[in-house]
Design an enzyme around this catalytic site. Structure first.
Site, mmCIF file in Angstrom:
data_model
loop_
_atom_site.group_PDB
_atom_site.id
_atom_site.type_symbol
_atom_site.label_atom_id
_atom_site.label_comp_id
_atom_site.label_asym_id
_atom_site.label_seq_id
_atom_site.Cartn_x
_atom_site.Cartn_y
_atom_site.Cartn_z
ATOM 1 N N HIS A 1 5.045 1.041 2.599
ATOM 2 C CA HIS A 1 4.381 -0.188 3.060
ATOM 3 C C HIS A 1 5.196 -1.445 2.785
ATOM 4 C CE1 HIS A 1 0.864 2.260 3.853
ATOM 5 N NE2 HIS A 1 0.848 2.654 2.606
ATOM 6 N N ARG B 1 2.632 -18.571 4.711
ATOM 7 C CA ARG B 1 3.851 -19.069 4.067
ATOM 8 C C ARG B 1 5.037 -18.682 4.930
ATOM 9 N NH1 ARG B 1 5.508 -14.008 3.187
ATOM 10 N NH2 ARG B 1 3.939 -12.557 2.453
#
Lengths: 169, 509
Positions: free
Chosen positions: B237, B294
């Site tokens: 992941h 972000r």
């Protein structure tokens, strides 16, 4: 001359290093290479190794103080090398080596030029014979100082890989 | 805006410093004990210590960073990625100190920081989400109830942390028997990594691709999407290689995905840089996954194909400028770009972090190559932080040429003293699945498992011969073994690498 035993990627190799004026003759398990070594910094070397071609190798060799092993990066490939102790070392006595040096054709090709005559004194790294292979001319050089004992090659002749060309005494 | 404090370290701090310099803004660094000699400190105009090496004692200490910004007389704070970048309390603290936070509002960070709240926002915007639970699962929910929810979603299911990111607190469950232990493990991992043990369930799609859309939003109501990035090459992941554009996205699909991304951002009044992540299934349907509020690690590839400096635009948006960019150009990629995240990890030993000092480092250059790095020869890769040492980015006219260029650059990469993932990338870029772009998010894990740890680089007989020659010649050139330069790492940076680096939730951004 320095003779040592190295464990390279788990395999024991006998290595003999002989200074030859502007470079080294390095024998690995009896096969001799002419090596031009330039030190870049504490761990970086540039090696030019005469074989069929004068091949360039970018080397970074770093010691691991814990294992006493050396990691030698040949390009991007790291190889673990351990030195099995200096078996014999003696002060450099100019360029010398034991026994006759035999110069072989490194690959199939054609002998273009023979640059020396029998009985002629030669210096280490002096070009001896030019072999053309794959449209490239390759100079084969002397591994050490000596005298040409015998010339087995003929200009214009085709040779197989491994054919004996010249013997230096 | 005359002075910006960068509340980060490593390559991203260096990246922000570069943007500041180009805009004639003074960059200010902060550093922990072991980062005293780091590049971001040496490149900055000013640098302030913020505490011990442990992140929670320095880079995660809101009050120390705000104090440093005030002491330096900074106008604004750039959070980078990781650390406090998605912490709404930090954004609020910066704002409350009278400084500008270069990023979205605290409210937008908070909303999108909760995976379940973000999914609800996407649904409100009419964007499909991966089937799963609407709300976090209560910590006292009985096993039978969780099992009922899992059955209604359909196995395999993913157990995910509500506050998650970077693969932390995530478990795949293929049947009911595994469910309870997976929930327990995910809760405990999420609690340790994010301080929040809440979890939820989501269906696991079959071999999806990870496609994400970069956005910029200004304070005047404009939100612009960029051409998609594909990040399907993941290990557990965590993204390993990213590229743009994606071979799996047609112009029509691009239009649909960028519109959906803009709709989600608008639903939460999003400003500054952000990224909407989607999963694309094998039938070409896409689902909202999450939003990162972000700058993204992989932002350089978008910069390479659009020519837009995303960090400079973050700063321009923060000082109130309007987005003066051609919207059509942002979704029309020029060429192709690939990024490899070079980690100080040993790919031949389960990708464990590789401790030690960087003894030698020579990074590639030349046409189309960009190396964003915070590492340098003579520095330790500290055990406390993410072990990424640089982001190697290649650009070329098309994908095959970008791959060729990346392979060329990887061949030029020289690093000694530590192990890196460079040999792994050389192997990966030669795989047919990579060359043909027939991968998906579980491709890499599957192929790595099938290799059973076979080394990525095996020296050829020629290389072994040369290694023997090199070792012997070096011994002749330097009879004494090379000194202690490799052994003496600074005390502040030493520690237990393997356990430590794994515990930090600072990667996978």
């Amino acid at each position: 001359m320095m003779q040592s035993e190295f464990e390279v990627a788990g395999r024991t190799r006998e290595v003999t290093v002989t200074r030859t004026g502007d470079g080294f003759a390095v024998a690995v398990d009896g096969h001799t290479w002419n090596v031009d070594a330039a030190r870049i910094d504490g761990q970086t070397l540039s090696l030019l190794v005469d074989n069929v071609w004068r091949k360039s190798y970018d080397i970074i060799a770093t010691p691991d103080p814990a294992t006493k092993q050396l990691t030698v990066h040949v390009g991007t490939t790291p190889v673990t090398v351990a030195r099995n102790g200096r078996r014999r070392g003696r002060k450099e006595s100019g360029a010398s080596g034991a026994g006759p040096q035999r110069v072989f054709a490194p690959m199939p090709g054609k002998v273009v030029r023979i640059l020396v005559k029998a009985g002629e004194a030669v210096r280490a790294r002096q070009p001896l014979v030019v072999v053309e292979a794959m449209k490239m001319e390759n100079e084969l050089r002397a591994g050490r100082d000596g005298t040409i004992a015998d010339i087995h090659a003929q200009e214009g002749a085709s040779v197989d890989a491994g054919a004996l060309l010249i013997i230096i005494q | 805006m005359k002075k910006i404090l960068i509340a980060n370290r490593g390559e991203i701090a260096v990246r922000v410093i570069r943007a500041c310099r180009e805009m004639d803004i003074a960059p200010v660094a902060v550093y922990s004990e072991c980062d005293r000699t780091a590049l971001h400190v040496r490149y900055a105009d000013e640098a302030y210590p913020i505490g011990p090496s442990e992140p929670r004692e320095s880079y995660l200490r809101i009050e120390r960073i705000v104090d440093a910004a005030l002491k330096a007389g900074a106008d604004a704070v750039h959070p980078g990625y990781g650390f406090l970048a998605e912490n709404s309390a930090f954004a609020a603290a910066v704002r409350d100190a009278g400084l500008i936070f270069i990023g979205p509002t605290p409210k937008a960070i908070e909303t999108m920081g909760s995976k379940t709240a973000a999914r609800a926002a996407a649904k409100r915007a009419g964007v499909p989400v991966v089937p799963g639970t609407e709300d976090p699962i209560a910590s006292d929910a009985p096993d039978a109830k969780i099992a009922a929810v899992a059955s209604s979603i359909g196995y395999p299911v993913l157990v995910k942390a509500v506050a998650g990111g970077g693969g932390k607190g995530m478990r795949t469950v293929t049947d009911r028997q595994e469910l309870s232990s997976a929930v327990r493990a995910a809760r405990s991992e999420a609690g340790a990594a994010f301080g929040d043990a809440a979890i939820y369930l989501e269906r696991q799609l079959t071999r999806p691709r990870h496609i994400e859309v970069q956005l910029l939003g200004d304070a005047h109501g404009t939100v612009l999407p960029f051409v998609e990035r594909e990040c399907s090459i993941q290990r557990r992941h965590q993204k390993v290689v990213e590229e743009t554009p994606s071979t799996a996205v047609s112009p029509a699909l691009r239009q649909a995905m960028t519109s959906a991304a803009v709709a989600v951002a608008r639903a939460v009044g999003y400003t500054n840089a952000g990224t909407i992540e989607f999963l694309l299934d094998q039938d070409g349907r896409f689902y909202f996954l999450e939003m990162n509020t972000r700058l993204q690690v992989e932002h350089p590839i978008t910069e390479m194909v659009t020519g837009v400096d995303l960090v400079q635009w973050q700063i321009r948006i923060a000082r109130g400028e309007r987005l003066a960019l051609d919207p059509a150009a942002l979704v029309t990629p020029k060429g192709h770009s690939i990024e490899c995240r070079v980690y100080a990890e040993d790919p031949d030993n389960h990708f464990l972090p590789s401790p030690g000092r960087i003894v030698a480092l020579r990074t590639p250059g030349g046409p189309g190559i960009r190396d964003d790095s915070g590492a340098a020869a003579g520095l330790d890769v500290p055990i406390f932080y993410d072990p990424m040492i640089s982001k190697l980015v290649a650009w070329a006219e098309d994908r095959p040429r970008a791959i060729a260029r990346m392979r060329r650059a990887l061949g030029e990469y020289r690093v000694a003293g530590i192990k890196t993932t460079v040999p792994f990338f050389i192997w990966l870029l030669a795989q047919a699945e990579f060359v043909d772009a027939t991968f998906h998010t579980t491709y890499l894990d599957e192929v790595l498992q099938a290799r059973h740890g076979r080394p990525f680089v095996e020296p050829t007989p020629e290389v072994e011969e040369i290694a023997a020659i090199a070792a012997a010649v070096q011994a002749v050139l330097s009879p004494a073994p090379v000194g202690p330069q490799n052994g003496a790492s600074s005390a502040a940076c030493r520690g237990q690498w393997k356990s430590h680096a794994r515990a930090e939730a600072l990667r996978g951004m």
